[in-house]
Structure formats: structure tokens, C-alpha cells
Write a protein that holds these residues in place. Structure first.
Motif, PDB file in Angstrom:
ATOM      1  N   THR A 107      37.030  49.811  49.991  1.00 56.06           N
ATOM      2  CA  THR A 107      37.221  50.765  48.907  1.00 56.06           C
ATOM      3  C   THR A 107      38.432  50.388  48.061  1.00 56.06           C
ATOM      4  OG1 THR A 107      36.254  52.504  50.260  1.00 56.06           O
ATOM      5  CG2 THR A 107      37.545  53.209  48.361  1.00 56.06           C
ATOM      6  N   ASP A 108      39.532  50.027  48.712  1.00 52.64           N
ATOM      7  CA  ASP A 108      40.737  49.618  47.989  1.00 52.64           C
ATOM      8  C   ASP A 108      40.498  48.343  47.186  1.00 52.64           C
ATOM      9  OD1 ASP A 108      41.997  51.783  49.104  1.00 52.64           O
ATOM     10  OD2 ASP A 108      42.980  50.621  50.682  1.00 52.64           O
ATOM     11  N   PHE A 109      39.786  47.405  47.786  1.00 52.88           N
ATOM     12  CA  PHE A 109      39.475  46.164  47.099  1.00 52.88           C
ATOM     13  C   PHE A 109      38.564  46.421  45.899  1.00 52.88           C
ATOM     14  CE2 PHE A 109      37.242  41.969  46.889  1.00 52.88           C
ATOM     15  CZ  PHE A 109      38.358  41.227  46.545  1.00 52.88           C
ATOM     16  N   GLY A 110      37.610  47.324  46.056  1.00 55.26           N
ATOM     17  CA  GLY A 110      36.730  47.702  44.951  1.00 55.26           C
ATOM     18  C   GLY A 110      37.509  48.335  43.814  1.00 55.26           C
ATOM     19  N   THR A 111      38.468  49.188  44.143  1.00 56.53           N
ATOM     20  CA  THR A 111      39.298  49.812  43.109  1.00 56.53           C
ATOM     21  C   THR A 111      40.093  48.748  42.357  1.00 56.53           C
ATOM     22  OG1 THR A 111      39.493  51.806  44.455  1.00 56.53           O
ATOM     23  CG2 THR A 111      41.104  51.522  42.699  1.00 56.53           C
ATOM     24  N   LEU A 112      40.645  47.781  43.073  1.00 58.38           N
ATOM     25  CA  LEU A 112      41.363  46.691  42.408  1.00 58.38           C
ATOM     26  C   LEU A 112      40.449  45.889  41.497  1.00 58.38           C
ATOM     27  CD1 LEU A 112      43.717  45.290  45.179  1.00 58.38           C
ATOM     28  CD2 LEU A 112      44.383  46.340  43.019  1.00 58.38           C
ATOM     29  N   ALA A 113      39.222  45.648  41.934  1.00 56.57           N
ATOM     30  CA  ALA A 113      38.292  44.879  41.118  1.00 56.57           C
ATOM     31  C   ALA A 113      37.864  45.657  39.881  1.00 56.57           C
ATOM     32  CB  ALA A 113      37.066  44.494  41.952  1.00 56.57           C
ATOM     33  N   ILE A 114      37.648  46.956  40.032  1.00 59.56           N
ATOM     34  CA  ILE A 114      37.235  47.774  38.895  1.00 59.56           C
ATOM     35  C   ILE A 114      38.373  47.907  37.892  1.00 59.56           C
ATOM     36  CG2 ILE A 114      36.568  50.126  38.227  1.00 59.56           C
ATOM     37  CD1 ILE A 114      35.086  50.226  40.990  1.00 59.56           C
ATOM     38  N   GLU A 115      39.571  48.102  38.377  1.00 56.16           N
ATOM     39  CA  GLU A 115      40.749  48.247  37.515  1.00 56.16           C
ATOM     40  C   GLU A 115      41.480  46.911  37.390  1.00 56.16           C
ATOM     41  OE1 GLU A 115      41.438  50.863  35.826  1.00 56.16           O
ATOM     42  OE2 GLU A 115      40.007  52.227  36.755  1.00 56.16           O
ATOM     43  N   SER A 116      40.749  45.836  37.158  1.00 56.10           N
ATOM     44  CA  SER A 116      41.341  44.505  37.167  1.00 56.10           C
ATOM     45  C   SER A 116      42.364  44.310  36.057  1.00 56.10           C
ATOM     46  CB  SER A 116      40.253  43.444  37.063  1.00 56.10           C
ATOM     47  OG  SER A 116      39.538  43.597  35.844  1.00 56.10           O
ATOM     48  N   LYS A 117      42.186  44.934  34.895  1.00 57.23           N
ATOM     49  CA  LYS A 117      43.175  44.790  33.821  1.00 57.23           C
ATOM     50  C   LYS A 117      44.526  45.349  34.250  1.00 57.23           C
ATOM     51  CE  LYS A 117      39.908  45.004  30.012  1.00 57.23           C
ATOM     52  NZ  LYS A 117      39.440  45.792  28.867  1.00 57.23           N
ATOM     53  N   LEU A 118      44.498  46.504  34.881  1.00 65.16           N
ATOM     54  CA  LEU A 118      45.732  47.118  35.366  1.00 65.16           C
ATOM     55  C   LEU A 118      46.319  46.302  36.514  1.00 65.16           C
ATOM     56  CD1 LEU A 118      47.687  49.517  35.229  1.00 65.16           C
ATOM     57  CD2 LEU A 118      46.194  50.698  36.822  1.00 65.16           C
ATOM     58  N   ALA A 119      45.468  45.799  37.405  1.00 71.50           N
ATOM     59  CA  ALA A 119      45.938  45.025  38.552  1.00 71.50           C
ATOM     60  C   ALA A 119      46.609  43.723  38.119  1.00 71.50           C
ATOM     61  CB  ALA A 119      44.782  44.728  39.497  1.00 71.50           C
ATOM     62  N   ARG A 120      46.142  43.135  37.022  1.00 76.96           N
ATOM     63  CA  ARG A 120      46.746  41.890  36.541  1.00 76.96           C
ATOM     64  C   ARG A 120      48.163  42.108  36.011  1.00 76.96           C
ATOM     65  NH1 ARG A 120      41.425  40.679  33.721  1.00 76.96           N
ATOM     66  NH2 ARG A 120      40.265  39.649  35.360  1.00 76.96           N
ATOM     67  N   GLN A 121      48.485  43.338  35.615  1.00 77.53           N
ATOM     68  CA  GLN A 121      49.802  43.631  35.071  1.00 77.53           C
ATOM     69  C   GLN A 121      50.836  43.915  36.164  1.00 77.53           C
ATOM     70  OE1 GLN A 121      49.097  46.908  32.476  1.00 77.53           O
ATOM     71  NE2 GLN A 121      48.012  45.682  30.955  1.00 77.53           N
ATOM     72  N   LEU A 122      50.382  44.128  37.386  1.00 82.17           N
ATOM     73  CA  LEU A 122      51.295  44.465  38.473  1.00 82.17           C
ATOM     74  C   LEU A 122      52.030  43.235  38.977  1.00 82.17           C
ATOM     75  CD1 LEU A 122      49.054  46.876  40.551  1.00 82.17           C
ATOM     76  CD2 LEU A 122      50.907  47.488  39.022  1.00 82.17           C
ATOM     77  N   ASN A 123      53.251  43.452  39.450  1.00 83.51           N
ATOM     78  CA  ASN A 123      54.036  42.387  40.053  1.00 83.51           C
ATOM     79  C   ASN A 123      53.926  42.548  41.571  1.00 83.51           C
ATOM     80  OD1 ASN A 123      55.840  40.478  40.840  1.00 83.51           O
ATOM     81  ND2 ASN A 123      57.606  41.392  39.823  1.00 83.51           N
ATOM     82  N   PHE A 124      53.302  41.600  42.218  1.00 78.10           N
ATOM     83  CA  PHE A 124      53.040  41.697  43.646  1.00 78.10           C
ATOM     84  C   PHE A 124      54.112  41.033  44.504  1.00 78.10           C
ATOM     85  CE2 PHE A 124      48.765  42.193  41.861  1.00 78.10           C
ATOM     86  CZ  PHE A 124      48.387  43.367  42.491  1.00 78.10           C
ATOM     87  N   ASP A 125      55.160  40.488  43.922  1.00 80.73           N
ATOM     88  CA  ASP A 125      56.175  39.766  44.694  1.00 80.73           C
ATOM     89  C   ASP A 125      56.820  40.657  45.749  1.00 80.73           C
ATOM     90  OD1 ASP A 125      55.676  37.472  43.291  1.00 80.73           O
ATOM     91  OD2 ASP A 125      57.278  37.818  41.820  1.00 80.73           O
ATOM     92  N   ASN A 126      57.235  41.862  45.384  1.00 71.64           N
ATOM     93  CA  ASN A 126      57.870  42.765  46.353  1.00 71.64           C
ATOM     94  C   ASN A 126      56.898  43.174  47.455  1.00 71.64           C
ATOM     95  OD1 ASN A 126      60.162  42.683  44.834  1.00 71.64           O
ATOM     96  ND2 ASN A 126      59.784  44.614  43.782  1.00 71.64           N
TER      97      ASN A 126
END
Length: 141
Positions: A107-126
Motif C-alpha cells: 500500500t505504501d509503495f502504491g502511494t509512492l508510485a501514484i504520487e510520484s511527482k511529489l515523491a521525486r521532490q522529497l529528499n531521502f538522505d535523512n
């Protein structure tokens, strides 16, 4: 739109959204038609532009039902394509990852895939550093 068609269309809208708007919407629409040229010019405005113009000229208190109707109209989805895309994306992910993923993670992975534009803007380093430190502590224990 002639007056008869306008009144019947507005009445259908009022019947459908009777909780939100009242029958005064018909009179408000007539008044907006009368003052449209003087306040907004000769051009026909799109619903969103009309709503913004009513807010700009502080006419929302004069036409409260009209503003509510325009807000409803502007926020209604035109198609269900967004929902269909979400489900098709989830089906693609589910078929590909079904055997290796739990339901919550899927479910979480699906949400990331659906909201891919928003996910691309996130900084995942932390997030990655925090995850790595948790894994490192487990290894030392």
C-alpha cells in the motif's frame, strides 16, 4: 444561455445540492448576468475566473450561493481518470511485487508510485541515514 434554460439548469443544481445552496441561487444568477458586463467586461469568464473575480471585487457577500455553487463546480472531478490511473498503477505494482511484499508495504509503495511527482521532490538522505543506523545497531547487538 436563455433565461428558461438557465433557470431549469440552476434548479437542477439546487435540487442536487440543496444542503449547500438555496433557491436564492436563481435570483443571484440573474443579477450576475445583469452586472457581468459592467464589472467583468465583455469576455465570458470561466467558472474559476468568475469565482476569483467575485472574491477580488469582494462580491462574495452579495452572491453567497453563487460563490458556493462555483466552488462546488470547480472542485468536482470532470472524469474518473485519476482514480482509474491509481488502480491500474496499483495492479501493475501488485502483480510485479506480490510475492515479496506485505500488504502494508504494498500500500505504501502504491502511494509512492501514484504520487510520484511529489515523491521525486522529497529528499531521502535523512531517511536512508536513519534506516542505515537502525540496521547497524541490530548488527552490533
Amino acid at each position: 444561455m436563455n433565461e428558461t434554460d438557465l433557470h431549469s439548469s440552476v434548479q437542477k443544481f439546487v435540487d442536487a445540492y440543496s444542503v449547500d445552496v438555496s433557491n436564492d441561487l436563481i435570483q443571484e444568477m440573474d443579477e450576475i448576468k445583469k452586472i457581468h458586463t459592467a464589472n467583468f467586461g465583455e469576455d465570458q469568464l470561466q467558472p474559476f475566473e468568475l469565482l476569483n473575480s467575485l472574491n477580488k471585487y469582494k462580491l462574495t457577500t452579495l452572491f453567497p450561493n453563487c460563490c458556493i455553487a462555483l466552488r462546488i463546480f470547480c472542485t468536482l472531478p470532470v472524469t474518473v481518470a485519476e482514480g482509474e490511473r491509481s488502480f491500474s498503477k496499483l495492479n501493475h505494482i501488485k502483480n510485479y511485487q506480490r510475492s515479496t511484499m506485505t500488504e502494508n508495504r504494498l500500500t505504501d509503495f502504491g502511494t509512492l508510485a501514484i504520487e510520484s511527482k511529489l515523491a521525486r521532490q522529497l529528499n531521502f538522505d535523512n531517511i536512508i541515514d536513519h534506516f542505515a543506523s537502525l540496521k547497524a545497531r541490530k548488527a552490533h547487538v
